[in-house]
Design a protein around this motif. Structure first.
Motif, mmCIF file in Angstrom:
data_model
loop_
_atom_site.group_PDB
_atom_site.id
_atom_site.type_symbol
_atom_site.label_atom_id
_atom_site.label_comp_id
_atom_site.label_asym_id
_atom_site.label_seq_id
_atom_site.Cartn_x
_atom_site.Cartn_y
_atom_site.Cartn_z
ATOM 1 N N ARG A 98 -73.204 -15.337 19.623
ATOM 2 C CA ARG A 98 -72.296 -14.234 19.959
ATOM 3 C C ARG A 98 -71.889 -13.552 18.664
ATOM 4 O O ARG A 98 -71.497 -14.220 17.700
ATOM 5 N N GLU B 61 -69.382 -12.319 16.954
ATOM 6 C CA GLU B 61 -67.931 -12.255 16.855
ATOM 7 C C GLU B 61 -67.539 -12.217 15.388
ATOM 8 O O GLU B 61 -68.370 -12.386 14.513
ATOM 9 N N ARG C 118 -65.122 -20.361 14.652
ATOM 10 C CA ARG C 118 -65.756 -19.248 15.377
ATOM 11 C C ARG C 118 -66.949 -18.753 14.568
ATOM 12 O O ARG C 118 -66.789 -18.299 13.446
HETATM 13 MG MG MG Z 1 -64.688 -15.774 23.121
#
Ligand code: MG
Ligand code: ATP
Length: 448
Positions: free
Chosen positions: A126, A128, A134
């Motif tokens: 992803r 991000e 993350r």
């Molecule tokens: Mg998320």
């Protein structure tokens, strides 16, 4: 063309490569913990009757757009999508539930013993903003339970069965975390009802109306979400919005009779299994396809990225993807965050080290050292055999650097007598023993 351009650029200057932003290398000794976590998942999930599925890392973009929802951040902003050479759009998987459902349909798994229980582990992608916990390539460990509704089944009378399945899936995650020694794992549960006028749809209308009234006091993200995905406003972390959100209508007061009954039964089932939970009415999942039971588990030591597991029920997803009416419940654990939390708590484990360092000296000793090493490795011990002869002092220094437990000293003397010199490196003590005695000692003292 771009590949050729990159190649000629390469030859022109000596570029120092770095891993792409948001991706990282996992290195030893950390990878030992990764392997332990994955091995434990396989064991625990196996005891619950789950089998592993390995699905491709890329899929048609359409699969994710249709299942996750085009209005979600994941599909709208975060996917790595590109055109294949035949111009079909493909995407790196941002999650695996859609793939599992696709595979369920493709392989006619509705004809397999039901409910079908599958788990998976592997990388997800992803785009991000990278920060602690993350990443753009991250790893999930997840599981799904799928059950195609047989003619004459389904509806209200299935509620106790579905609730028991939900509770067992949650129990399995909590068992896995407990087995790993994860401390401070907290389970939160909620029901987000189902998409009907007398349930979530009606609630979302009320929520929208309430949000419109307070719109001016909300931040830009939440303002936008009133139109696109109003439920998501509830999980806003923005400090200035907290008091406003606390006053919004709650879904628990708007569940239809069946959804309310299902939620009550899930709580009863969790209690029977000794699983502790807290209810959180603001818990909504980011992905469109969830219904009824939703849950999230947080862990310690992770800062604001503290969710290590998210899951929920998604009856209807398989049908949406072209399959038969099928129920589903599943979860995905963020493995990177799970590992971080274990490491913060000092559960990371030490460097791999070696059980035995073979310090051999003299030409004759090399053949004996190779043979000894082969037999020790066959017995399952971690053995370092230097490729060239080292002086005694240097060999011991080397053994120390590798955190070896024993140095097996093989010189002409040892070869001639068949009695090995074994030095215990922590205390420097030394003893002569036969190979059989040394193996016995290793078996008793080294934990494998
Ligand atoms: Mg998320
Ligand atoms: P978050 O709110 O933290 O963004 P999410 O709702 O997007 O999570 P899910 O799609 O439910 O997460 O994925 C399940 C789990 O996967 C999360 O609880 C988290 O532990 C992990 N996860 C999700 N996105 C990332 C990421 N970019 N990097 C690392 N782990 C992630």
């Amino acid at each position: 063309m771009r590949v050729a351009g990159a190649l000629s650029g390469l030859m022109a200057n000596r570029t120092k490569f770095q891993a792409i932003k948001g991706t990282r290398d996992l290195l030893p000794p950390d990878t030992e913990l990764w392997n332990r976590v994955e091995q434990t998942a396989r064991e625990v999930f196996g005891t619950f009757g789950f089998g592993e599925i390995r699905s491709p890392i890329f899929e048609p973009t359409e699969l994710f757009a249709r299942s996750i929802g085009a209005d979600t951040d994941v599909v709208g902003k975060e996917m790595y999508s590109f055109d294949d050479r035949d111009e079909t759009s493909i995407s790196l998987r941002p999650e695996a539930t859609a793939s599992v459902c696709r595979a369920y349909i493709e392989h006619g798994m509705h004809a397999w013993p039901q409910p079908l229980k599958l788990y998976y582990l592997g990388p997800m992608f992803r785009r991000e903003r990278p920060q602690k916990g993350r990443y753009r390539q991250f790893y999930q460990i997840g599981a799904e339970v799928l059950e195609t509704v047989q003619p004459g089944q389904g509806g209200t009378k299935d509620i106790p069965k579905d609730a028991a399945v939900d509770a067992e899936v949650i129990e399995m995650v909590m068992t896995f975390f407990a087995r790993l020694g994860l401390e401070g794992a907290q389970l939160q549960i909620n029901s987000i009802g189902h998409a009907a006028e007398n349930c979530r749809r009606g609630y979302v209308q009320k929520l929208k109306a309430a949000l419109e009234k307070v719109k001016d006091n909300l931040g830009p993200d939440s303002q936008r979400r009133i139109a696109t995905n109003p439920l998501r406003v509830l999980d806003s972390k923005l400090e200035s919005e907290q008091a406003i959100i606390a006053g919004l209508p709650k879904i628990s007061e708007h569940l239809c009779e069946d959804c309310a009954m299902q939620y009550a039964e899930v709580k009863r089932q969790l209690a029977m299994r000794g699983v502790k939970y807290a209810e959180n009415w603001r818990l909504v999942r980011g992905l469109d396809y969830y219904m009824r039971t939703t849950f999230e588990i947080t862990a310690k030591g992770l800062g604001s990225q503290n969710a290590v597991c998210g899951g929920g029920r998604y009856d209807g997803l398989v049908e949406l993807l072209g399959g038969l009416p099928t129920k589903g419940i599943g979860f995905a654990i963020g493995e990177d965050r799970l590992i971080l939390s274990l490491q913060e708590a000092g559960k990371g484990g030490a460097a791999a080290g070696r059980d035995v360092f073979v310090a051999w000296m003299g030409e004759k000793a090399q053949a004996a050292a190779i043979a000894a090493t082969q037999r020790l490795r066959t017995a399952g011990f971690r053995v370092e055999l230097p490729p060239v002869e080292q002086k005694f002092g240097k060999a011991l220094g080397h053994a120390d650097k590798l955190s070896a437990r024993y140095a097996l000293i093989l010189g002409e003397d040892e070869v001639a007598t068949g009695l090995w010199t074994v030095k215990t490196l922590v205390d420097g003590s030394q003893a002569k023993m036969s190979e059989a005695e040394f193996l016995e000692k290793l078996r008793n003292e080294v934990k494998k």
